[in-house]
Design a protein around this motif. Structure first.
Motif, PDB file in Angstrom:
ATOM      1  N   GLU A 165     -66.134  57.889  42.834  1.00 56.35           N
ATOM      2  CA  GLU A 165     -67.387  57.428  42.228  1.00 56.35           C
ATOM      3  C   GLU A 165     -68.244  58.579  41.703  1.00 56.35           C
ATOM      4  O   GLU A 165     -69.351  58.354  41.240  1.00 56.35           O
ATOM      5  CB  GLU A 165     -68.204  56.626  43.259  1.00 56.35           C
ATOM      6  N   GLY A 166     -67.767  59.812  41.806  1.00 54.69           N
ATOM      7  CA  GLY A 166     -68.537  60.950  41.321  1.00 54.69           C
ATOM      8  C   GLY A 166     -69.664  61.368  42.232  1.00 54.69           C
ATOM      9  O   GLY A 166     -70.586  62.057  41.830  1.00 54.69           O
ATOM     10  N   ASP A 167     -69.595  60.974  43.486  1.00 51.89           N
ATOM     11  CA  ASP A 167     -70.708  61.191  44.399  1.00 51.89           C
ATOM     12  C   ASP A 167     -70.424  62.230  45.477  1.00 51.89           C
ATOM     13  O   ASP A 167     -71.340  62.787  46.041  1.00 51.89           O
ATOM     14  CB  ASP A 167     -71.067  59.854  45.042  1.00 51.89           C
ATOM     15  N   CYS A 168     -69.156  62.498  45.787  1.00 50.30           N
ATOM     16  CA  CYS A 168     -68.883  63.356  46.940  1.00 50.30           C
ATOM     17  C   CYS A 168     -68.447  64.771  46.575  1.00 50.30           C
ATOM     18  O   CYS A 168     -68.670  65.688  47.342  1.00 50.30           O
ATOM     19  CB  CYS A 168     -67.848  62.708  47.848  1.00 50.30           C
ATOM     20  N   GLY A 169     -67.820  64.970  45.441  1.00 50.41           N
ATOM     21  CA  GLY A 169     -67.430  66.301  45.012  1.00 50.41           C
ATOM     22  C   GLY A 169     -66.093  66.801  45.512  1.00 50.41           C
ATOM     23  O   GLY A 169     -65.702  67.925  45.202  1.00 50.41           O
ATOM     24  N   THR A 170     -65.341  66.004  46.269  1.00 52.98           N
ATOM     25  CA  THR A 170     -64.066  66.494  46.797  1.00 52.98           C
ATOM     26  C   THR A 170     -63.013  66.693  45.720  1.00 52.98           C
ATOM     27  O   THR A 170     -62.089  67.471  45.908  1.00 52.98           O
ATOM     28  CB  THR A 170     -63.488  65.555  47.882  1.00 52.98           C
ATOM     29  N   CYS A 171     -63.151  66.020  44.585  1.00 52.87           N
ATOM     30  CA  CYS A 171     -62.141  66.121  43.528  1.00 52.87           C
ATOM     31  C   CYS A 171     -62.489  67.200  42.501  1.00 52.87           C
ATOM     32  O   CYS A 171     -61.979  67.190  41.385  1.00 52.87           O
ATOM     33  CB  CYS A 171     -61.944  64.779  42.835  1.00 52.87           C
TER      34      CYS A 171
ATOM     35  N   VAL B  67     -74.941  62.444  34.236  1.00 51.92           N
ATOM     36  CA  VAL B  67     -76.051  63.000  35.003  1.00 51.92           C
ATOM     37  C   VAL B  67     -75.648  63.130  36.473  1.00 51.92           C
ATOM     38  O   VAL B  67     -75.927  64.150  37.118  1.00 51.92           O
ATOM     39  CB  VAL B  67     -77.311  62.114  34.849  1.00 51.92           C
ATOM     40  N   LEU B  68     -74.978  62.125  37.007  1.00 52.48           N
ATOM     41  CA  LEU B  68     -74.543  62.163  38.404  1.00 52.48           C
ATOM     42  C   LEU B  68     -73.544  63.297  38.630  1.00 52.48           C
ATOM     43  O   LEU B  68     -73.659  64.050  39.599  1.00 52.48           O
ATOM     44  CB  LEU B  68     -73.921  60.829  38.821  1.00 52.48           C
ATOM     45  N   GLU B  69     -72.569  63.434  37.725  1.00 57.71           N
ATOM     46  CA  GLU B  69     -71.585  64.507  37.884  1.00 57.71           C
ATOM     47  C   GLU B  69     -72.272  65.873  37.824  1.00 57.71           C
ATOM     48  O   GLU B  69     -71.980  66.745  38.647  1.00 57.71           O
ATOM     49  CB  GLU B  69     -70.504  64.419  36.810  1.00 57.71           C
TER      50      GLU B  69
ATOM     51  N   HIS C 285     -67.032  75.959  34.245  1.00 58.45           N
ATOM     52  CA  HIS C 285     -65.807  75.268  33.857  1.00 58.45           C
ATOM     53  C   HIS C 285     -65.230  74.403  34.975  1.00 58.45           C
ATOM     54  O   HIS C 285     -64.022  74.190  35.036  1.00 58.45           O
ATOM     55  CB  HIS C 285     -64.774  76.269  33.347  1.00 58.45           C
ATOM     56  N   TYR C 286     -66.088  73.902  35.822  1.00 60.54           N
ATOM     57  CA  TYR C 286     -65.667  73.003  36.891  1.00 60.54           C
ATOM     58  C   TYR C 286     -66.104  71.587  36.548  1.00 60.54           C
ATOM     59  O   TYR C 286     -67.174  71.373  35.979  1.00 60.54           O
ATOM     60  CB  TYR C 286     -66.255  73.432  38.235  1.00 60.54           C
ATOM     61  N   ARG C 287     -65.261  70.635  36.907  1.00 64.16           N
ATOM     62  CA  ARG C 287     -65.547  69.223  36.668  1.00 64.16           C
ATOM     63  C   ARG C 287     -65.050  68.409  37.857  1.00 64.16           C
ATOM     64  O   ARG C 287     -64.277  68.892  38.684  1.00 64.16           O
ATOM     65  CB  ARG C 287     -64.826  68.731  35.403  1.00 64.16           C
ATOM     66  N   LEU C 288     -65.475  67.155  37.915  1.00 63.47           N
ATOM     67  CA  LEU C 288     -64.972  66.219  38.908  1.00 63.47           C
ATOM     68  C   LEU C 288     -63.867  65.409  38.247  1.00 63.47           C
ATOM     69  O   LEU C 288     -64.071  64.785  37.207  1.00 63.47           O
ATOM     70  CB  LEU C 288     -66.083  65.290  39.392  1.00 63.47           C
TER      71      LEU C 288
END
Length: 94
Positions: A40-46, A62-64, A76-79
């Motif tokens: 869901e883009g909320d925890c950051g583990t990915c 915005v959430l990401e 250069h980091y993304r979820l």
């Protein structure tokens, strides 16, 4: 439908995928090392590093952006659960 190539550097595998596919979906199918907890883009583990083709992904929501900022992620980091592939890129787990 437009296609794009994504390379997962951790397993040295490149696949062709339909543009608009979320990276986490591809990672799951081929067994790459991008882990996740919520999708869901909320925890950051990915979180992953985009080593090539940064501009070939959808813009962060915005959430990401909030989650990346909270995790002090580099530019250069993304979820993987949020980023959709639009063109060729290379990624690796963070």
């Amino acid at each position: 439908m437009a296609k794009a190539k994504i390379t997962f550097e951790d397993i040295n595998q490149t696949v062709n995928v339909p543009a608009g596919t979320r990276i986490i979906e591809i990672s799951e199918k081929i067994g790459a090392g991008v882990i996740y907890g919520c999708r869901e883009g909320d925890c950051g583990t990915c979180m992953m590093e985009v080593t090539e083709g940064w501009n070939n992904l959808t813009e962060p929501s915005v959430l990401e952006e909030k989650v990346l900022r909270e995790n002090m992620a580099g530019r250069h980091y993304r979820l993987a659960c949020q980023a959709q592939i639009l063109g060729d890129c290379k990624v690796k787990p963070a």
